[in-house]
Design a protein around this motif. Structure first.
Motif, short mmCIF file in Angstrom:
data_model
loop_
_atom_site.label_atom_id
_atom_site.label_comp_id
_atom_site.label_asym_id
_atom_site.label_seq_id
_atom_site.Cartn_x
_atom_site.Cartn_y
_atom_site.Cartn_z
N GLU A 9 0.85 -1.19 0.00
CA GLU A 9 0.00 0.00 0.00
C GLU A 9 0.88 1.24 0.00
OE1 GLU A 9 -3.08 -0.10 2.91
OE2 GLU A 9 -3.94 1.81 2.30
N GLU A 16 -4.22 2.06 -8.31
CA GLU A 16 -4.73 3.24 -7.63
C GLU A 16 -6.21 3.03 -7.31
OE1 GLU A 16 -3.61 6.66 -9.80
OE2 GLU A 16 -3.96 8.05 -8.16
N HIS A 17 -6.58 3.10 -6.02
CA HIS A 17 -7.97 2.90 -5.63
C HIS A 17 -8.68 4.21 -5.35
CE1 HIS A 17 -7.96 -1.49 -5.49
NE2 HIS A 17 -6.69 -1.35 -5.18
N TYR A 35 -2.60 3.92 -3.48
CA TYR A 35 -2.36 2.67 -4.20
C TYR A 35 -2.40 1.51 -3.22
CZ TYR A 35 -0.37 5.84 -7.70
OH TYR A 35 -0.17 6.84 -8.60
N LEU A 37 -10.07 -5.61 -2.83
CA LEU A 37 -10.49 -4.26 -3.20
C LEU A 37 -10.99 -4.21 -4.64
CD1 LEU A 37 -7.40 -2.58 -1.60
CD2 LEU A 37 -9.70 -2.55 -0.68
#
Lengths: 344, 357
Positions: A256, A331-332, A337, A343
């Motif tokens: 992350e 990239e969320h 990231y 996810l």
């Protein structure tokens, strides 16, 4: 990724394997497919348990370890580029294939721009050199001073910059306390006027009351000299304090990466969540009430990492998919990231 | 492993002085500290390296090595004077009543013996009559208690085959195998990662609930203290500068050193960036300690008297005391105004009495 000219260091799909004698295969997979960028003037923090490859990543970026494969770009110039010699065969085993020799830039001019501060100050200073010689050596190698007077002036300036006495130039490292030794290490890194400094656990060997002095000094220097830091530490509270963005590593992979307060408020990877909840908070009220996620088991060996997502053996939410497929690092949310199947 | 619950005082340390006689001179590593510990209580000792926190613990368990010597004070454990005991009696005391776990489990476990071997040895050393099978059974029970699975296999393994967290669990099992009343933990989690540290802290809390032993927890990490301790002693340069219940230490610190420590740490739950406020200066050179309060040279509130005389302890609340001239001043001011109030009160009373006449 944001504007190109803002990015000082960029790393693409970097891998670092350490071969092990007597063992076929890639050996220790210390850094596995890490991609990140560091903007000019920012501090990127790297956290993770010991053995997760954060120090190896820092050193590989500086090419203190030759990378296995991937690409490193410094200030727009590629300084390393190589193809991956380890490819999976039909049975899923990693086998060595012949690849063209990686292209490596001449590092000497880059050494002036990229420096490192080490964890253990007493081990990283030569005990038989005076402090003046230690700092002066960096000036000599890069031929930064025209004459002797300029050299001594510069050494004195550096010493006072890090809060030491100018007379200390004639002393030996053992005559200093741990905090002062670390200041010498910082002065040595600053001697060549670098742009980018890898701080490899610069404060974990210091006493609690000294740690904050050094943290403040690093912050001041960044302000005054416009430095860019890669700050490696296992103490999350310090990393969160000093960093603009934080990357979390687990067993060689980046799981992350987000802006530091965003990561703290809103961690999305299960490993980051456990890591944050494991940090003891110096507040009895908070530690009595908060819920903690305690991970079972230990970190697996990087010699033989789990298949799929490397965290699946300890992850409370692991599914069948996690065991098989490696999750993409994507990239969320803007700038946030993560690599996790849950996810989506 | 349920034991009958004992209550009351387990350990009492009074005015303990420990010195090291080095070629360069006498180093007063511990300069007169006092505290007591009850059953079922966890006391944290916080301090920087060289503040004397480990030396103090070593003298309780009788492991102080030459040139270190207890030069004054008393240590009473369950009503017995520890310092008066002979060598043989101390061997009997260690393990049975007091056990210690150390910072680095790798250097404390013997690399050439199996885990099982070492646990059984610890048990047999204190209980000569126990049979081999019985000892092995108890060792395995102990390993299970500290959260190690697959015990039969683990018993046959060597320390290097275990991870750091596992080794620390084995150390804890070894310390607790003879059911001591007092456990001294010297930085047991410092060498471990945060996730493993969390496991070990949970384990120690859990074991303490089961066994009702007293624990002295030596650490420099205030976060760990907040997590596990009931009360805290803060040490600086061999002196205990503040002592009190954990809440008082964190929310109402009385000594500038404690305040400085709390302020200089970034908090993991802070919402925005705040610059750290460090304690300036460097720790004391124990060969030439300053006169007066040892913290005075680094203290932002230092007064003339601080450099001349060691302050006495001032009670700041229930079981909460600090050694600082500032607090002495405050107390004197309070007493003065208290006296003045009392005087004024009695005068008005007299007046009223006069009016009545």
């Amino acid at each position: 990724m944001s504007e190109k000219k803002d990015i000082l260091v960029q790393v693409d799909h970097l891998k670092k394997y350490f071969g092990v004698k007597g063992i076929k295969g890639p050996g220790i997979q210390a850094v596995e497919d890490v991609s990140l960028f560091i903007k000019r003037g920012e501090t990127l923090g790297l956290v993770g348990e010991s053995g997760c490859g954060k120090t190896t990543l820092g050193r590989t970026i500086l090419q203190l370890h030759p990378p296995t494969s991937g690409k490193i770009i410094y200030d727009g110039q590629p300084i390393f580029e190589g193809e991956d010699p380890w490819q999976k065969d039909e049975s899923g085993q990693l086998v060595h294939v012949k690849t063209p020799k990686p292209t490596v830039a001449n590092m000497l001019p880059y050494r002036r721009k990229m420096q490192i501060i080490f964890q253990d100050p007493s081990a990283s200073l030569d005990p038989r050199m005076t402090v003046g010689e230690i700092i002066g050596e960096a000036l000599d190698i890069h031929k930064l001073c025209a004459n002797k007077k300029e050299r001594t002036d510069r050494i004195k300036e550096l010493l006072s910059r890090v809060g030491l006495n100018t007379e200390h130039a004639n002393r030996y490292p053992h005559e200093f306390s741990g905090g002062q030794q670390q200041r010498v290490g910082i002065a040595r890194a600053l001697a060549v006027k670098p742009e980018f400094i890898v701080c490899d656990e610069p404060i974990s060997a210091l006493d609690v009351s000294i740690q904050s002095q050094v943290v403040n000094m690093l912050e001041d220097m960044q302000q005054d000299l416009g430095l860019t830091y890669l700050f490696i530490a296992h103490d999350l509270s310090v990393v969160r304090h000093i960093s603009n963005r934080i990357g979390v590593m687990y067993l060689g992979t980046l799981v992350e990466l987000a802006e530091s307060y965003e990561l703290n408020r809103n961690p999305i990877h299960p490993y980051t969540k456990t890591l944050l909840s494991a940090v003891p908070v110096p507040d009895p009220e908070v530690s009595r009430t908060r819920q903690r996620i305690v991970l079972q088991g230990d970190i697996p060996s990087p010699m033989n990492p789990p298949t799929g997502c490397r965290f699946h053996t300890r992850c409370p939410y692991a599914t069948e998919k996690c065991k098989q497929a490696v999750p993409q690092f994507k990239e969320h949310a803007p700038g946030h990231y993560a690599a996790c199947h849950l996810l989506g | 492993m349920e034991e009958k619950q004992k209550s009351g005082k387990l350990l009492e340390v009074k005015d303990l002085h420990v010195s090291f006689f080095t070629p360069a001179g006498e180093v007063k590593a511990v300069g007169g500290i006092s505290y007591d510990l009850n059953y079922d209580e966890v006391m944290g000792i916080v301090g920087e390296s060289g503040s004397g926190k480990s030396v103090e613990a070593y003298s309780i368990i009788g492991l102080l090595q030459s040139p270190g010597k207890v030069v004054g004070g008393s240590i009473t454990l369950e009503g017995e004077d520890v310092l008066a005991k002979s060598k043989e009696e101390m061997i009997d005391l260690r393990g049975n009543k007091v056990a210690m776990i150390f910072q680095n489990p790798m250097t404390c476990l013997n690399p050439v013996y199996t885990i099982g071997n070492q646990l059984i040895e610890a048990l047999k050393a204190h209980d000569k009559k126990v049979s081999k099978e019985e000892a092995a059974k108890r060792a395995m029970e102990m390993l299970e208690l500290v959260g190690i699975n697959n015990v039969e296999k683990r018993m046959k393994q060597y320390p290097h085959e275990l991870s750091g967290g596992m080794r620390q669990r084995v150390m804890i099992a070894m310390g607790l195998i003879c059911h001591p009343q007092l456990l001294i933990a010297d930085e047991p989690t410092t060498a471990l990662d945060v996730t493993i540290q969390a496991q070990i802290l949970e384990l120690m809390k859990d074991l303490q609930k089961k066994t009702h032993m007293g624990i002295i927890f030596i650490t420099h990490n205030l976060g760990v203290v907040a997590e596990i301790c009931d009360k805290v002693s803060v040490m600086y340069a061999g002196k205990m500068v503040e002592q009190g219940p954990v809440d008082d230490i964190f929310y109402k610190p009385g000594h500038p050193y404690t305040m400085g420590l709390l302020r200089s740490m970034p908090r993991v739950d802070a919402e925005s960036y705040e610059r750290l406020i460090p304690i300036e200066g460097t720790p004391v050179d124990m060969l030439n300690p300053p006169e007066g309060c040892p913290f005075a040279p680094r203290c932002e509130y230092a007064m003339k008297i601080c450099l001349q005389k060691m302050p006495p302890y001032v009670e700041l609340g229930e079981n909460h005391r600090a050694a600082c001239w500032l607090r002495v001043q405050e107390q004197m001011a309070k007493e003065k105004s208290g006296q003045a109030d009392a005087k004024a009160g009695s005068q008005t009373e007299n007046k009223e009495a006069g009016d009545h006449e």
